[in-house]
Design a protein around this motif. Sequence first.
Motif, PDB file in Angstrom:
ATOM      1  N   SER A  21       0.028   0.336  -8.463  1.00  0.00           N
ATOM      2  CA  SER A  21       0.092   1.781  -8.258  1.00  0.00           C
ATOM      3  C   SER A  21      -0.046   2.515  -9.581  1.00  0.00           C
ATOM      4  O   SER A  21       0.122   1.939 -10.660  1.00  0.00           O
ATOM      5  N   ALA A  22      -0.325   3.795  -9.494  1.00  0.00           N
ATOM      6  CA  ALA A  22      -0.602   4.601 -10.683  1.00  0.00           C
ATOM      7  C   ALA A  22       0.585   4.619 -11.640  1.00  0.00           C
ATOM      8  O   ALA A  22       0.420   4.485 -12.851  1.00  0.00           O
ATOM      9  N   HIS A  23       1.811   4.771 -11.104  1.00  0.00           N
ATOM     10  CA  HIS A  23       2.941   4.896 -12.029  1.00  0.00           C
ATOM     11  C   HIS A  23       3.252   3.562 -12.705  1.00  0.00           C
ATOM     12  O   HIS A  23       3.715   3.526 -13.846  1.00  0.00           O
ATOM     13  N   ILE A  24       2.959   2.440 -12.036  1.00  0.00           N
ATOM     14  CA  ILE A  24       3.145   1.135 -12.675  1.00  0.00           C
ATOM     15  C   ILE A  24       2.127   0.956 -13.799  1.00  0.00           C
ATOM     16  O   ILE A  24       2.414   0.371 -14.853  1.00  0.00           O
ATOM     17  N   ALA A  25       0.920   1.482 -13.583  1.00  0.00           N
ATOM     18  CA  ALA A  25      -0.140   1.366 -14.597  1.00  0.00           C
ATOM     19  C   ALA A  25      -0.054   2.449 -15.667  1.00  0.00           C
ATOM     20  O   ALA A  25      -0.877   2.472 -16.592  1.00  0.00           O
TER      21      ALA A  25
ATOM     22  N   THR B 165     -13.862   5.529   2.325  1.00  0.00           N
ATOM     23  CA  THR B 165     -13.679   4.074   2.246  1.00  0.00           C
ATOM     24  C   THR B 165     -12.279   3.736   1.754  1.00  0.00           C
ATOM     25  O   THR B 165     -11.606   2.843   2.284  1.00  0.00           O
ATOM     26  N   ALA B 166     -11.811   4.472   0.737  1.00  0.00           N
ATOM     27  CA  ALA B 166     -10.472   4.223   0.193  1.00  0.00           C
ATOM     28  C   ALA B 166      -9.395   4.447   1.250  1.00  0.00           C
ATOM     29  O   ALA B 166      -8.468   3.632   1.409  1.00  0.00           O
ATOM     30  N   LEU B 167      -9.515   5.535   1.997  1.00  0.00           N
ATOM     31  CA  LEU B 167      -8.509   5.812   3.024  1.00  0.00           C
ATOM     32  C   LEU B 167      -8.609   4.829   4.186  1.00  0.00           C
ATOM     33  O   LEU B 167      -7.593   4.414   4.753  1.00  0.00           O
ATOM     34  N   THR B 168      -9.824   4.438   4.541  1.00  0.00           N
ATOM     35  CA  THR B 168      -9.999   3.485   5.640  1.00  0.00           C
ATOM     36  C   THR B 168      -9.382   2.136   5.293  1.00  0.00           C
ATOM     37  O   THR B 168      -8.716   1.503   6.130  1.00  0.00           O
ATOM     38  N   LEU B 169      -9.587   1.674   4.070  1.00  0.00           N
ATOM     39  CA  LEU B 169      -8.983   0.414   3.638  1.00  0.00           C
ATOM     40  C   LEU B 169      -7.460   0.510   3.621  1.00  0.00           C
ATOM     41  O   LEU B 169      -6.764  -0.427   4.006  1.00  0.00           O
TER      42      LEU B 169
ATOM     43  N   ILE C  79       0.853  -1.177   0.000  1.00  0.00           N
ATOM     44  CA  ILE C  79       0.000   0.000   0.000  1.00  0.00           C
ATOM     45  C   ILE C  79       0.897   1.238   0.000  1.00  0.00           C
ATOM     46  O   ILE C  79       1.860   1.315   0.760  1.00  0.00           O
ATOM     47  N   GLY C  80       0.623   2.182  -0.894  1.00  0.00           N
ATOM     48  CA  GLY C  80       1.414   3.398  -0.975  1.00  0.00           C
ATOM     49  C   GLY C  80       0.552   4.562  -1.391  1.00  0.00           C
ATOM     50  O   GLY C  80      -0.665   4.436  -1.597  1.00  0.00           O
ATOM     51  N   GLY C  81       1.187   5.705  -1.538  1.00  0.00           N
ATOM     52  CA  GLY C  81       0.430   6.891  -1.912  1.00  0.00           C
ATOM     53  C   GLY C  81      -0.202   6.784  -3.287  1.00  0.00           C
ATOM     54  O   GLY C  81      -1.239   7.390  -3.548  1.00  0.00           O
ATOM     55  N   GLY C  82       0.408   6.005  -4.184  1.00  0.00           N
ATOM     56  CA  GLY C  82      -0.130   5.864  -5.532  1.00  0.00           C
ATOM     57  C   GLY C  82      -0.986   4.640  -5.738  1.00  0.00           C
ATOM     58  O   GLY C  82      -1.359   4.320  -6.890  1.00  0.00           O
TER      59      GLY C  82
ATOM     60  N   LEU D 266      -7.435   7.313  -9.658  1.00  0.00           N
ATOM     61  CA  LEU D 266      -7.843   7.740  -8.328  1.00  0.00           C
ATOM     62  C   LEU D 266      -7.061   6.886  -7.340  1.00  0.00           C
ATOM     63  O   LEU D 266      -7.150   5.659  -7.344  1.00  0.00           O
ATOM     64  N   THR D 267      -6.270   7.531  -6.491  1.00  0.00           N
ATOM     65  CA  THR D 267      -5.346   6.835  -5.597  1.00  0.00           C
ATOM     66  C   THR D 267      -5.646   7.171  -4.142  1.00  0.00           C
ATOM     67  O   THR D 267      -6.502   8.012  -3.834  1.00  0.00           O
ATOM     68  N   ALA D 268      -4.887   6.520  -3.258  1.00  0.00           N
ATOM     69  CA  ALA D 268      -5.006   6.844  -1.832  1.00  0.00           C
ATOM     70  C   ALA D 268      -4.662   8.309  -1.597  1.00  0.00           C
ATOM     71  O   ALA D 268      -5.289   8.990  -0.764  1.00  0.00           O
TER      72      ALA D 268
END
Length: 721
Positions: free
Chosen positions: A341-345, A435-439, A321-324, A389-391
């Motif tokens: 993560s976003a940069h991998i995608a 929900t995203a941040l809680t997960l 789990i990371g910022g992206g 849309l990321t963490a």
Amino acid sequence: MRSSPIGNVTERTTRVGIDVGGTFTDVVAVDAQTRKLVARIKVPTTHGAAEGVAAGIVTGIERLLADATVDAASIAFIAHSTTQATNALLEGDLARVGVIGLLDGVGWLSKRQMRFGAVRLAGGSLFAPAFAFAPAGDESAVRARIDGLIACGAEAIAASESFGVDRPAPESFAVAYAQSRGIEATSGHDVSSAYGLRARTRTAALNAAILPAMVRTARMTASAVSGARIPAPLMVMRSDGGVMGVNEIERRPILTLLSGPAAGVAGALFYERLSDGIFIEVGGTSSDCSAIRAGRPQMQAACVGGHRTMLRTLDVRTLGIGGGSMLRLDRNGISDVGPRSAHIAGCAYASFVAPASIAGSRLERIAPTPRDQPEYAALIAPDGRRIALTATCAANFLGTVPADAFAHGNAESAQAGFELLARELGTDASSLARTALTLSAAKLRAAVEQLITDYELDPSMVTLVGGGGGAGALVPFTAGVMGLSHRIARDAEVIAPIGVALALVRDSVERTIVAPAPHEIARIRREAGDRVIAAGAAADRVEIEVEIDAQRNKVRATASGATALVESWAPRRCGEEERCAAAAESLRTDSHQLEATELTPRLWAYQRRTTMTAALRHRRERRDVRVVDDRGVVRLALRDPVVTVTTVERLGARVRDAIESGTQFGDVGRALPALYLLRANRIATYEGLASAEQGAALAQEETQGCASDEPVALLVVPRQA
């Protein structure tokens, strides 16, 4: 990529740190006297280059010298972290290894212990070296067996003998012969000085598997440093948070395993001055969690493929789990966050694009691997760009990212992205973001709670400290959910290269000894000290920590110290105001609330002032003490120490009294305290003592040759029986 010079650094004495990440390589310059960040460079990590990651390191050094106007002659220290060893083991990118087993004594038993089964690596590949055996004293047979391994395709050789740590000559002969054949080689005694034939052989074989590629990288980067007329020798980050000379790569590259996460922990210790808490380094794809207690990171034995090695690393818990990290969708909404993560995608973050880029976008569901898992959510902008849309986007939308954090972005853009997703799912945007941040926080919370349990930390005293570019997105929200205090480290986005720049030369020696005598412990201690001095540490600044494990019959000495070149340009000695300020920063309090005790002419102890009424009311409250030297550096962070100031002449009796008074008795026996002996600006640490007499003998060895009236101090920290 961007460069950021910070002030005029041409006349400064600088320390340079390089952190090789998955996507970018960060290079920083830190003022050696003030420990302030003075320049930073970011270049792409060159995984695909013919020279490998070395090309990015070389480019970063060149950019630092050219763009940030750092004078090469002012560089007193330069080091880099590396993910090369970790990636090689994860991806199975290993050299073919031949193990030459050297037999003496009971040969059949040695064969059985040396020959290990295939090791399954994280990526699913198998590491299965070839084996050959020869009598240890038969040089012609050893040469013939090595020739046979090479003929069968071996690209690196590992030599192992049952008691090679005591009699290394046969292993050294085998290594020298393999090298004479143009093959990289290593041995069991190179990677560990402790007994345990199978684990030592396995560790040596893994060491050999990464040796050829890492030697090439090390030679290239060392050549670049030399060519740039930098006077300091190149160092490499170790897995225990210290550094070693780049020449050690040619013997022990496995010591760099997990050096990337170790760099962040070093930054938390030496730059952020974290003494107690949980450090969370948040990247784009993953987060690394580690515990720091009493100013010391926690260590563990490293395992590869579920098998124990002889390598000690920092206990770092890595989470997907990371910022992206991207949101995952099922029919009910957001089901998970990450690990992609976003940069991998290949996606931009919604919070780092203009709101106009979100307008008119449509939702795309990206199929995961395996395909039966929930899909990832992305937005396709009218111009064809993919936006995730990321963490981090969720945190920016909800306003939980500090305004000065690296992760702070455009809340309006993040809101527009979540509103688009909400329309698709038939719900409201705020609930989706929460929900995203809680997960995301739930994953960090599980690791933090496990660290608190494993190391018996007091939850009421735990602070979460965030490092890495994504720290502002995840750490504040997680701390709020857990009811813990938190802070984001200074220059959090480059805390890892700063940690590399400030790290100390380190090495350790471990021996298996039943009931070790004081002279045996002293010999191991001297050997550890000699190693770091040979690696470039200033002799008068070396500190050695001794751990005695009576149950496992192990004695380990770990030595560390700043390089001689750094010390030759060391800052002037500071006054009481600066020392008190350093202690106050570490204790998270105001300077005027502290009281000082002189321990030696160059070391002082600081603690919070306590009135008699408060002392009676809070007898059970823990007492935190910081030991600060005459350069304003916090050298020790202890809890509830008993302090005795004396002289060398009276030391023996004082040590016995201190140990006996600090010994705790319980149902299963007694536990002797940890002992810290302070002399001038040096600190010797002894843990796991077997008796007061043993402690007195070790203290006598430490002060041998000193004047009888020289002041010394003893700090004793009781341990629970």
